[in-house]
Design a protein around this motif. Structure first.
Motif, mmCIF file in Angstrom:
data_model
loop_
_atom_site.group_PDB
_atom_site.id
_atom_site.type_symbol
_atom_site.label_atom_id
_atom_site.label_comp_id
_atom_site.label_asym_id
_atom_site.label_seq_id
_atom_site.Cartn_x
_atom_site.Cartn_y
_atom_site.Cartn_z
ATOM 1 N N UNK A 264 0.852 -1.190 0.000
ATOM 2 C CA UNK A 264 0.000 0.000 0.000
ATOM 3 C C UNK A 264 0.890 1.243 0.000
ATOM 4 N N UNK A 265 0.419 2.289 -0.675
ATOM 5 C CA UNK A 265 1.193 3.533 -0.759
ATOM 6 C C UNK A 265 1.458 4.186 0.588
ATOM 7 N N UNK A 266 0.624 3.910 1.578
ATOM 8 C CA UNK A 266 0.698 4.643 2.843
ATOM 9 C C UNK A 266 2.053 4.470 3.533
ATOM 10 N N UNK A 267 2.726 3.335 3.308
ATOM 11 C CA UNK A 267 4.048 3.144 3.908
ATOM 12 C C UNK A 267 5.011 4.242 3.453
ATOM 13 N N UNK A 268 4.899 4.631 2.209
ATOM 14 C CA UNK A 268 5.834 5.615 1.660
ATOM 15 C C UNK A 268 5.517 7.038 2.111
ATOM 16 N N UNK A 269 4.301 7.271 2.596
ATOM 17 C CA UNK A 269 3.966 8.593 3.143
ATOM 18 C C UNK A 269 4.906 8.948 4.290
ATOM 19 N N UNK A 270 5.370 7.918 5.001
ATOM 20 C CA UNK A 270 6.208 8.148 6.183
ATOM 21 C C UNK A 270 7.667 7.745 5.962
ATOM 22 N N UNK A 271 7.955 7.046 4.855
ATOM 23 C CA UNK A 271 9.345 6.708 4.526
ATOM 24 C C UNK A 271 10.008 7.835 3.749
ATOM 25 N N UNK A 272 9.291 8.426 2.796
ATOM 26 C CA UNK A 272 9.885 9.451 1.929
ATOM 27 C C UNK A 272 10.450 10.639 2.712
ATOM 28 N N UNK A 273 9.739 11.167 3.717
ATOM 29 C CA UNK A 273 10.317 12.287 4.471
ATOM 30 C C UNK A 273 11.638 11.938 5.149
ATOM 31 N N UNK A 274 11.757 10.702 5.623
ATOM 32 C CA UNK A 274 12.996 10.276 6.272
ATOM 33 C C UNK A 274 14.134 10.227 5.253
ATOM 34 N N UNK A 275 13.859 9.696 4.072
ATOM 35 C CA UNK A 275 14.887 9.639 3.031
ATOM 36 C C UNK A 275 15.367 11.038 2.666
ATOM 37 N N UNK A 276 14.436 11.977 2.631
ATOM 38 C CA UNK A 276 14.805 13.371 2.354
ATOM 39 C C UNK A 276 15.636 13.950 3.489
ATOM 40 N N UNK A 277 15.240 13.677 4.726
ATOM 41 C CA UNK A 277 15.938 14.218 5.897
ATOM 42 C C UNK A 277 17.375 13.740 5.979
ATOM 43 N N UNK A 278 17.624 12.482 5.603
ATOM 44 C CA UNK A 278 18.995 11.951 5.699
ATOM 45 C C UNK A 278 19.833 12.326 4.478
ATOM 46 N N UNK A 279 19.235 13.058 3.535
ATOM 47 C CA UNK A 279 19.980 13.541 2.378
ATOM 48 C C UNK A 279 20.153 12.540 1.265
ATOM 49 N N UNK A 280 19.294 11.504 1.233
ATOM 50 C CA UNK A 280 19.419 10.504 0.174
ATOM 51 C C UNK A 280 18.909 11.098 -1.141
ATOM 52 N N UNK A 281 19.679 11.009 -2.220
ATOM 53 C CA UNK A 281 19.204 11.516 -3.516
ATOM 54 C C UNK A 281 18.014 10.698 -4.012
ATOM 55 N N UNK A 282 17.120 11.329 -4.744
ATOM 56 C CA UNK A 282 15.958 10.619 -5.269
ATOM 57 C C UNK A 282 16.357 9.410 -6.107
ATOM 58 N N UNK A 283 17.458 9.516 -6.823
ATOM 59 C CA UNK A 283 17.890 8.429 -7.702
ATOM 60 C C UNK A 283 18.438 7.227 -6.935
ATOM 61 N N UNK A 284 18.706 7.387 -5.638
ATOM 62 C CA UNK A 284 19.306 6.305 -4.861
ATOM 63 C C UNK A 284 18.291 5.297 -4.344
ATOM 64 N N UNK A 285 17.008 5.650 -4.350
ATOM 65 C CA UNK A 285 15.965 4.757 -3.844
ATOM 66 C C UNK A 285 14.716 4.915 -4.688
ATOM 67 N N UNK A 286 14.157 3.802 -5.124
ATOM 68 C CA UNK A 286 12.896 3.825 -5.869
ATOM 69 C C UNK A 286 11.843 3.071 -5.065
ATOM 70 N N UNK A 287 10.669 3.655 -4.980
ATOM 71 C CA UNK A 287 9.575 3.051 -4.229
ATOM 72 C C UNK A 287 8.434 2.730 -5.198
ATOM 73 N N UNK A 288 7.912 1.504 -5.109
ATOM 74 C CA UNK A 288 6.777 1.091 -5.936
ATOM 75 C C UNK A 288 5.760 0.374 -5.055
ATOM 76 N N UNK A 289 4.496 0.675 -5.297
ATOM 77 C CA UNK A 289 3.450 0.140 -4.444
ATOM 78 C C UNK A 289 2.497 -0.764 -5.211
ATOM 79 N N UNK A 290 2.122 -1.858 -4.569
ATOM 80 C CA UNK A 290 1.109 -2.767 -5.105
ATOM 81 C C UNK A 290 -0.265 -2.347 -4.602
#
Length: 377
Positions: A264-290
């Motif tokens: 479900x997409x809802x997991x990424x609602x709370x993962x994406x902000x953390x990835x941004x906070x730690x400075x991870x580039x968008x290209x370093x992680x891809x998220x896909x939801x079923x």
């Protein structure tokens, strides 16, 4: 394509012990097999990204059974998929002439039973369950069945159609296993067959367990991919647990973790902000939801913020379908059993079929078709 999916299913179901006993093929043969796998996977993914096809659902049925009172028990209105479906139910109810009352379980076991009891006390003519697990809810559904109150649901079982062993006459859904397979194949294609994957699921729901197992099987069938972990986390506790889990997974796997898959997409609602906070580039992680194609997921895909795909349900359409299925039951007719085709949303097809409004809404004329069936303006 059918033969590829069959072969993939067989490969995915190969026991681990047996797989370990197989002698690896010579390197050129293995490389050729990997290339063939990737080519076939791309064919499946490309097909899932095509614009909505012509309407293949019902075109005939009973006219509107007007002035019905319908209770809707939602698993959690914080879930964008559930909210989208209920919006569709409310839209269709206005057309067909029904009165709808919504009860929110907020993702908790105690409230599920309480909201179902409250729904029963509202003396509805029919019940719609949005999310949840029909078998887990069975004790609370019994009183509805005893009063001959018809029940339909959305994502309340692992397959679309009537739910055996329960009074739920119709579970509205896409094929969850195909949804899961397309999600995992999209990750494989995007990574060029080199994905390092963590899967997020909620084992308290059968549909979530089966989606996660199907995604894991596809990843294991990809010779160049690595299934790092399947993380079990209650959807209702994502806001609380996902930030810490994301940090822990980053610490554990580092650069090996390149793809996050979720039921479900809802997991990424709370993962994406953390990835941004730690400075991870968008290209370093891809998220896909079923599932399910929430507004926030569409926004992340549009802006290129980590999420690269969601296998979006046609939520508004499925709300209309729930109303139509219930109308058929009110009229003493059978449900349709219609299953929505699987559709993958990425940056490549984002603007089609409602994406510019941040949700998947097939341009197949379903509203006008249901109006004609119901003989409603």
């Amino acid at each position: 394509m059918r033969s590829f999916l069959l072969a993939l299913s067989c490969a995915c179901l190969l026991p681990v012990a047996a797989a370990q006993d197989v002698v690896p093929p010579p390197l050129p043969v293995a490389a050729a097999a990997a290339k063939e796998f990737l080519t076939a996977a791309k064919g499946v993914v490309d097909a899932a990204q095509r614009p909505a096809t012509a309407w293949k659902g019902p075109r005939n049925g009973p006219r509107a059974q007007r002035e019905k009172r319908v209770a809707v028990v939602a698993e959690d209105l914080h879930n964008g998929g559930i909210l989208g479906v209920i919006d569709g139910v409310l839209e269709a109810a206005r057309v067909i002439g029904w009165h709808v009352k919504v009860f929110d379980s907020r993702g908790t076991a105690d409230l599920r039973l309480k909201m179902l009891a409250n729904a029963l006390s509202s003396h509805p003519d029919g019940l719609i369950i949005a999310g949840g697990d029909a078998h887990a809810l069975l004790p609370a559904l019994g009183p509805f069945a005893e009063r001959n109150i018809p029940i339909v649901g959305w994502h309340v079982a692992a397959q679309a159609g009537p739910v055996p062993g329960t009074p739920v006459a119709m579970n509205v859904s896409s094929n969850p296993l195909e949804v899961a397979r397309v999600t995992a194949l999209a990750a494989i294609v995007q990574s060029g067959g080199r994905a390092g994957v963590v899967i997020f699921t909620d084992s308290s729901f059968q549909i979530a367990r089966e989606k996660a197992e199907a995604m894991a099987a596809v990843v294991r069938a990809c010779s160049g991919c690595t299934l790092l972990e399947v993380r079990d986390m209650a959807i209702s506790r994502c806001q609380e647990l996902m930030p810490g889990a994301t940090r822990a997974l980053l610490a554990r796997y580092g650069k090996r973790w390149t793809y996050a898959l979720a039921i479900n997409d809802i997991y990424f609602d709370y993962a994406a902000p953390v990835l941004t906070q730690v400075g991870l580039p968008n290209a370093a992680m891809a998220m896909l939801s079923a599932g399910d194609g929430s507004e926030s997921a569409f926004l992340r895909i549009r802006t290129g913020t980590f999420q690269t795909g969601t296998v979006a349900e046609p939520l508004n359409l499925q709300g209309w379908q729930l109303v139509d299925e219930l109308n058929r039951l009110f009229a003493g007719e059978n449900v349709t059993g219609y299953e929505s085709p699987v559709h993958l949303v990425t940056a490549d097809n984002f603007a089609e079929d409602g994406g510019d409004r941040l949700f998947y809404d097939p341009a197949n004329g379903y509203r006008d078709i249901y109006r004609r069936i119901w003989q409603s303006p």
